[in-house]
Design a protein around this motif. Structure first.
Motif, PDB file in Angstrom:
ATOM      1  N   ARG A   1       0.827  -1.275  -0.063  1.00 43.23           N
ATOM      2  CA  ARG A   1       0.168   0.072  -0.072  1.00 43.23           C
ATOM      3  C   ARG A   1       0.922   1.301  -0.089  1.00 43.23           C
ATOM      4  NH1 ARG A   1      -1.726  -3.316   3.739  1.00 43.23           N
ATOM      5  NH2 ARG A   1      -4.019  -4.316   3.417  1.00 43.23           N
ATOM      6  N   ILE A   2       0.477   2.232  -0.698  1.00 42.66           N
ATOM      7  CA  ILE A   2       1.357   3.476  -0.697  1.00 42.66           C
ATOM      8  C   ILE A   2       0.405   4.611  -0.299  1.00 42.66           C
ATOM      9  CG2 ILE A   2       2.781   2.832  -2.451  1.00 42.66           C
ATOM     10  CD1 ILE A   2       1.173   4.317  -4.561  1.00 42.66           C
ATOM     11  N   ASP A   3       1.003   5.637   0.407  1.00 43.33           N
ATOM     12  CA  ASP A   3       0.218   6.765   0.765  1.00 43.33           C
ATOM     13  C   ASP A   3       0.941   7.968   0.019  1.00 43.33           C
ATOM     14  OD1 ASP A   3      -0.763   9.002   2.220  1.00 43.33           O
ATOM     15  OD2 ASP A   3      -0.726   8.311   4.017  1.00 43.33           O
ATOM     16  N   ARG A   4       0.207   8.368  -1.139  1.00 43.73           N
ATOM     17  CA  ARG A   4       0.872   9.572  -1.995  1.00 43.73           C
ATOM     18  C   ARG A   4       0.861  10.661  -1.193  1.00 43.73           C
ATOM     19  NH1 ARG A   4       1.818   9.452  -7.251  1.00 43.73           N
ATOM     20  NH2 ARG A   4       0.597  11.400  -7.464  1.00 43.73           N
ATOM     21  N   GLU A   5      -0.152  11.084  -0.200  1.00 43.32           N
ATOM     22  CA  GLU A   5       0.013  12.151   0.482  1.00 43.32           C
ATOM     23  C   GLU A   5       1.252  12.193   1.482  1.00 43.32           C
ATOM     24  OE1 GLU A   5      -2.145  14.731  -0.115  1.00 43.32           O
ATOM     25  OE2 GLU A   5      -2.575  13.462  -1.700  1.00 43.32           O
ATOM     26  N   ARG A   6       1.507  11.127   1.862  1.00 42.50           N
ATOM     27  CA  ARG A   6       2.784  11.063   2.784  1.00 42.50           C
ATOM     28  C   ARG A   6       4.138  11.364   2.112  1.00 42.50           C
ATOM     29  NH1 ARG A   6       3.082   7.052   7.938  1.00 42.50           N
ATOM     30  NH2 ARG A   6       4.554   8.134   8.915  1.00 42.50           N
ATOM     31  N   CYS A   7       4.205  10.729   0.859  1.00 42.67           N
ATOM     32  CA  CYS A   7       5.191  10.640  -0.020  1.00 42.67           C
ATOM     33  C   CYS A   7       5.835  12.023  -0.238  1.00 42.67           C
ATOM     34  CB  CYS A   7       4.832  10.108  -1.362  1.00 42.67           C
ATOM     35  SG  CYS A   7       6.308   9.925  -2.336  1.00 42.67           S
ATOM     36  N   ILE A   8       7.169  12.173   0.125  1.00 46.11           N
ATOM     37  CA  ILE A   8       7.995  13.295  -0.313  1.00 46.11           C
ATOM     38  C   ILE A   8       8.678  13.293  -1.775  1.00 46.11           C
ATOM     39  CG2 ILE A   8       8.168  13.690   2.082  1.00 46.11           C
ATOM     40  CD1 ILE A   8      11.132  12.872   1.809  1.00 46.11           C
ATOM     41  N   GLY A   9       8.595  11.998  -2.421  1.00 48.83           N
ATOM     42  CA  GLY A   9       9.179  12.234  -3.654  1.00 48.83           C
ATOM     43  C   GLY A   9      10.668  12.013  -3.768  1.00 48.83           C
ATOM     44  N   ALA A  10      11.310  11.234  -2.657  1.00 48.68           N
ATOM     45  CA  ALA A  10      12.593  10.966  -2.823  1.00 48.68           C
ATOM     46  C   ALA A  10      13.043   9.980  -3.697  1.00 48.68           C
ATOM     47  CB  ALA A  10      13.310  10.496  -1.348  1.00 48.68           C
ATOM     48  N   GLY A  11      12.282   9.180  -4.019  1.00 47.33           N
ATOM     49  CA  GLY A  11      12.308   8.077  -5.226  1.00 47.33           C
ATOM     50  C   GLY A  11      13.303   7.010  -4.652  1.00 47.33           C
TER      51      GLY A  11
END
Length: 73
Positions: A7-17
């Motif tokens: 599961r991913i939480d795109r709102e929590r993601c900071i885009g570090a990659g």
């Protein structure tokens, strides 16, 4: 054999990659905002270790692993 459900939480993601670098068969980055995109929710056996590692190195904790959800609404 146990499957791993991501599961991913795109709102929590900071885009570090880190996820896309660690497990490119499982994760990608959105070209518009750089946040995580999940390719398969249940990675193949060959990609499970990389998916687990990617979840572990995610600096924002946006990736979680668990058992697949069954039934219910």
């Amino acid at each position: 054999m146990t499957t791993t459900h991501l599961r991913i939480d795109r709102e929590r993601c900071i885009g570090a990659g880190m996820c896309a670098l660690t497990a490119p068969e499982v994760f990608d980055q959105d070209p518009d905002d750089g946040r995580v995109l999940l390719l398969p929710a249940e990675p193949t056996a060959a990609h499970r270790a990389a998916a687990r590692m990617a979840a572990g190195v995610c600096p924002s904790g946006a990736i979680t692993l668990g058992e697949p959800e069954t039934g219910g609404s």
